[in-house]
Design a protein around this motif. Structure first.
Motif, short mmCIF file in Angstrom:
data_model
loop_
_atom_site.label_atom_id
_atom_site.label_comp_id
_atom_site.label_asym_id
_atom_site.label_seq_id
_atom_site.Cartn_x
_atom_site.Cartn_y
_atom_site.Cartn_z
N SER A 108 0.70 -1.20 -0.08
CA SER A 108 -0.06 -0.01 -0.04
C SER A 108 0.79 1.12 0.12
O SER A 108 0.21 2.41 -0.27
N GLY A 109 2.03 1.09 0.39
CA GLY A 109 3.02 2.22 0.56
C GLY A 109 2.95 2.95 1.84
O GLY A 109 4.01 3.69 2.19
N LEU A 110 2.34 2.27 2.61
CA LEU A 110 2.22 2.81 3.94
C LEU A 110 3.18 1.89 4.84
O LEU A 110 3.21 0.65 4.73
N ARG A 111 3.76 2.59 5.81
CA ARG A 111 4.67 1.73 6.90
C ARG A 111 4.29 1.88 8.25
O ARG A 111 4.03 3.00 8.65
N MET A 112 4.69 0.82 9.03
CA MET A 112 4.14 0.92 10.34
C MET A 112 5.75 0.74 11.18
O MET A 112 6.44 -0.04 10.63
N ASP A 113 5.81 1.38 12.41
CA ASP A 113 7.01 1.30 13.28
C ASP A 113 6.80 0.59 14.55
O ASP A 113 5.66 0.64 15.06
N LYS A 114 8.01 0.21 15.07
CA LYS A 114 7.72 -0.37 16.32
C LYS A 114 7.02 0.09 17.26
O LYS A 114 7.27 1.43 17.51
N GLY A 115 6.14 -0.41 17.78
CA GLY A 115 5.30 0.47 18.99
C GLY A 115 3.95 0.99 18.43
O GLY A 115 3.06 1.47 19.32
N ASP A 116 3.87 0.96 17.09
CA ASP A 116 2.59 1.65 16.68
C ASP A 116 1.55 0.50 16.96
O ASP A 116 1.63 -0.52 16.98
N LYS A 117 0.19 1.31 17.11
CA LYS A 117 -0.89 0.29 17.43
C LYS A 117 -2.14 0.36 16.40
O LYS A 117 -2.23 1.31 15.98
N LEU A 118 -2.83 -0.85 16.11
CA LEU A 118 -3.58 -0.98 15.12
C LEU A 118 -4.72 -1.98 15.71
O LEU A 118 -4.72 -2.89 16.47
N GLU A 119 -6.03 -1.26 15.24
CA GLU A 119 -7.07 -2.27 15.51
C GLU A 119 -7.29 -3.33 14.49
O GLU A 119 -7.21 -2.93 13.22
N TRP A 120 -7.48 -4.31 14.70
CA TRP A 120 -7.51 -5.62 13.80
C TRP A 120 -9.01 -5.98 14.00
O TRP A 120 -9.86 -5.88 14.90
N TYR A 121 -9.50 -6.58 12.79
CA TYR A 121 -10.94 -7.00 12.63
C TYR A 121 -11.08 -8.60 12.29
O TYR A 121 -12.21 -9.09 12.80
N SER A 122 -10.09 -9.04 11.60
CA SER A 122 -9.97 -10.48 11.41
C SER A 122 -8.92 -10.87 11.03
O SER A 122 -7.60 -10.07 10.96
N TYR A 123 -8.43 -12.46 11.15
CA TYR A 123 -7.20 -13.08 10.97
C TYR A 123 -7.71 -14.28 10.19
O TYR A 123 -8.41 -14.99 10.30
N ASP A 124 -6.50 -14.43 9.29
CA ASP A 124 -6.70 -15.54 8.31
C ASP A 124 -5.28 -15.96 7.85
O ASP A 124 -4.61 -15.04 7.01
N ASP A 125 -4.83 -17.05 8.26
CA ASP A 125 -3.63 -17.66 7.60
C ASP A 125 -2.52 -16.87 7.74
O ASP A 125 -1.63 -16.47 6.73
N GLY A 126 -2.16 -16.06 8.99
CA GLY A 126 -0.91 -15.43 8.89
C GLY A 126 -1.16 -13.97 9.00
O GLY A 126 -0.29 -13.10 8.95
N TRP A 127 -2.17 -13.40 8.38
CA TRP A 127 -2.58 -12.15 8.14
C TRP A 127 -3.75 -11.57 8.80
O TRP A 127 -4.87 -12.03 9.12
N TYR A 128 -3.44 -10.28 9.36
CA TYR A 128 -4.59 -9.71 9.95
C TYR A 128 -5.09 -8.49 9.26
O TYR A 128 -4.51 -7.83 8.48
N LYS A 131 3.61 -11.92 11.58
CA LYS A 131 5.10 -11.99 11.81
C LYS A 131 5.68 -10.81 12.61
O LYS A 131 6.63 -10.99 13.26
N TYR A 132 4.88 -9.66 12.35
CA TYR A 132 5.41 -8.43 12.79
C TYR A 132 4.70 -7.54 13.90
O TYR A 132 4.64 -6.41 14.15
N VAL A 133 3.72 -8.44 14.55
CA VAL A 133 2.83 -7.78 15.28
C VAL A 133 2.40 -8.52 16.56
O VAL A 133 2.75 -10.07 16.49
N GLU A 134 1.91 -8.20 17.75
CA GLU A 134 1.58 -8.87 18.72
C GLU A 134 0.25 -8.33 19.04
O GLU A 134 -0.05 -7.26 19.11
N ARG A 135 -0.66 -9.03 19.81
CA ARG A 135 -2.02 -8.90 20.34
C ARG A 135 -2.07 -8.51 21.60
O ARG A 135 -0.81 -8.70 22.29
N ILE A 136 -2.59 -6.99 21.73
CA ILE A 136 -2.52 -6.39 23.14
C ILE A 136 -3.97 -6.00 23.63
O ILE A 136 -5.00 -5.96 22.84
N SER A 137 -4.00 -5.70 24.78
CA SER A 137 -5.52 -5.23 25.31
C SER A 137 -5.81 -4.05 25.06
O SER A 137 -4.93 -3.13 24.57
N GLN A 138 -7.12 -3.72 25.00
CA GLN A 138 -7.92 -2.10 24.73
C GLN A 138 -7.01 -1.35 25.80
O GLN A 138 -6.63 -0.25 25.53
#
Length: 150
Positions: free
Chosen positions: A44-64, A78-85
């Motif tokens: 997409s041309g967009l980059r995220m850096d370490k510590g950035d937070k994103l809301e996720w909606y679905s997970y399928d085969d290694g992709w959020y 591979k590049y994210v971890e789930r966190i609490s609200q």
């Protein structure tokens, strides 16, 4: 007919359960991680850096699927971890003594004061001012005397 109705209810329940329980928050664990247009798809041309937070909606085969701005993109697990609200909320921490809590940015003194170390829920900012929540009401404190923490 009863079997069809039972099957339909089972499928509906499964769909609702997945819809209700899917989703949450992610923290990016790598630097310059690409957001994709589709799982494993075009950049997409967009980059995220370490510590950035994103809301996720679905997970399928290694992709959020994640929301960024008004759009939905995809990021590798591979590049994210789930966190609490709670880990996504920002707070304003006061760094001075007797800091004036104003009703508007740079406006009238509310008569309330904050002291070094006081912590308030972050509601936003405007110019040189942080908007905070105190006892259910919104106030403003100068950025000269406060910092944002998570």
């Amino acid at each position: 007919m009863k079997q069809k109705a039972r099957l339909l209810l089972t499928v509906l329940f499964a769909f609702v359960a997945v819809s209700v329980f899917a989703g949450g928050w992610l923290r990016v664990t790598g630097n310059s991680v690409r957001l994709r247009m589709a799982p494993g798809g075009a950049d997409s041309g967009l980059r995220m850096d370490k510590g950035d937070k994103l809301e996720w909606y679905s997970y399928d085969d290694g992709w959020y699927s994640v929301q960024y701005g008004d759009n939905i993109y995809y990021i590798s697990s591979k590049y994210v971890e789930r966190i609490s609200q709670e880990q996504t909320e920002k707070f304003v921490v006061v760094t001075g003594d007797r800091v004036i809590m104003r009703k508007t940015p740079g406006g009238k003194d509310s008569g309330l004061r904050a002291n070094d170390g006081d912590r308030f829920k972050y509601l936003g900012e405007k110019g040189d001012w942080f908007k905070i929540q105190f006892k259910g009401n919104a106030y403003w404190v100068s950025k000269k005397y406060a910092v944002i923490k998570q």
